[in-house]
Design an enzyme around this catalytic site. Structure first.
Site: not given
Length: 313
Positions: A18, A144, A214, A253, A255, A271, A273, A277
């Protein structure tokens, strides 16, 4: 918000898969901090990062790294030993949250819904399916959507999976196999103990993989998500509960996958995070804007939170 000028080191880059995302996050963060008048030292992390930090002596470190070693507790442990305050979660939280199986072990017993599944040796995949198809294969400790594969009856991986087929089994000795949850992709940002909102992610094709995340134009972000109030409230409640149970600090964050044919029973956390990002396409800045917080204000809030908690846990 702190009114004093700080010397802030922004860690970015590194050597994980990443790295490109981290460089984008770090550049945005550094620019935002400089807009508030802070002195910023940009550090593209290498193996001599501890020497570099010892030389520059920052007041606080903004950890803009993604993936190992910036998200798995390694950098957090180093910064703890150096006595440097840093943003985001501490060592123990980072070790658990980067590992999808450890995350399940920490959260599921406390009533947080997550998919079942198990860890499988890659060699097993070439002999038989670990779960009924369709199922998902993913690395245990990558973010990611790196290395994620959805195995279906109609897919071109073979049955059983062929050794020569392109997929995460060519890169990892072990993978996490989970049932595929049909439906919609949702995500919720948490700042401190506050959930900001819910975004639905609608990839233009395929699923929400690394490229879809991305590459501008490949995914539509619907913020706020066009979902029932009870689903939005459930997302926010689960995200906050997971943030607190894991001991996250600053921003996180969560998900989700939501099978919209099943109501709230179809909602599953995938998950958490701990290093979300901070790129122009990233979800936490987007949700912050939706509640009236600009990107520079968000970055400053994360720094203030780090200083308030001493940077270690």
């Amino acid at each position: 918000m702190t009114e004093r000028t700080l010397h802030i080191a922004v860690l970015m880059g590194g050597w994980s898969s990443e790295r490109p995302v981290s460089l984008m996050s770090g550049a945005g963060v550094a620019d935002a901090l400089e807009s508030f008048g802070h002195r910023v030292t940009r550090i593209d992390m290498d193996r001599d990062v501890a020497l570099r930090l010892a030389e520059v002596k920052p007041d606080v470190v903004f950890n803009a790294l993604h993936g190992a070693p910036g998200e798995d507790g390694t950098v957090q442990g180093m910064l703890d030993l150096m006595g440097l305050p840093y943003t985001h979660s501490g060592l123990a939280t980072s070790v658990i949250a980067i590992d999808k199986q450890l995350t399940k072990q920490a959260l599921v017993p406390h009533g947080i819904p997550m998919p079942g599944g198990r860890i499988v040796a890659t060699e097993e995949l070439f002999e038989r399916d670990p779960l009924p198809r369709p199922y998902v294969l993913k690395p245990v400790n990558e973010g990611s959507s790196v290395g994620v594969a959805i195995v279906t009856d109609e897919g071109n991986y073979g049955n059983p999976i062929a050794r020569e087929a392109t997929g995460p089994w060519q890169e990892f000795d072990e993978l996490l196999a989970e049932p595929f949850i049909r439906g919609r992709e949702l995500t919720t940002a948490v700042l401190g103990d506050r959930a900001l909102g819910v975004t639905e992610l609608r990839p233009k094709s395929g699923f929400y993989d690394f490229d879809a995340k991305y590459t501008e134009g490949l995914t539509e972000h619907v913020c706020p998500a066009e979902i029932q109030d009870e689903i939005a409230e459930a997302c926010k409640a689960i995200a906050v509960a997971a943030h607190q149970r894991l001991g996250c600090r600053g921003a996180s964050r969560s998900d989700f996958r939501w099978d919209d044919s099943q109501g709230v029973e179809g909602l599953f956390l995938l998950e958490v995070n701990t290093q979300p990002g901070m790129t122009p396409l990233s979800l936490v800045p987007e949700q912050a804007r939706a509640v009236g917080m600009s990107y520079p204000q968000l970055v400053q809030w994360i720094v203030d939170e780090a200083l308030a908690h001493g940077g270690a846990r």
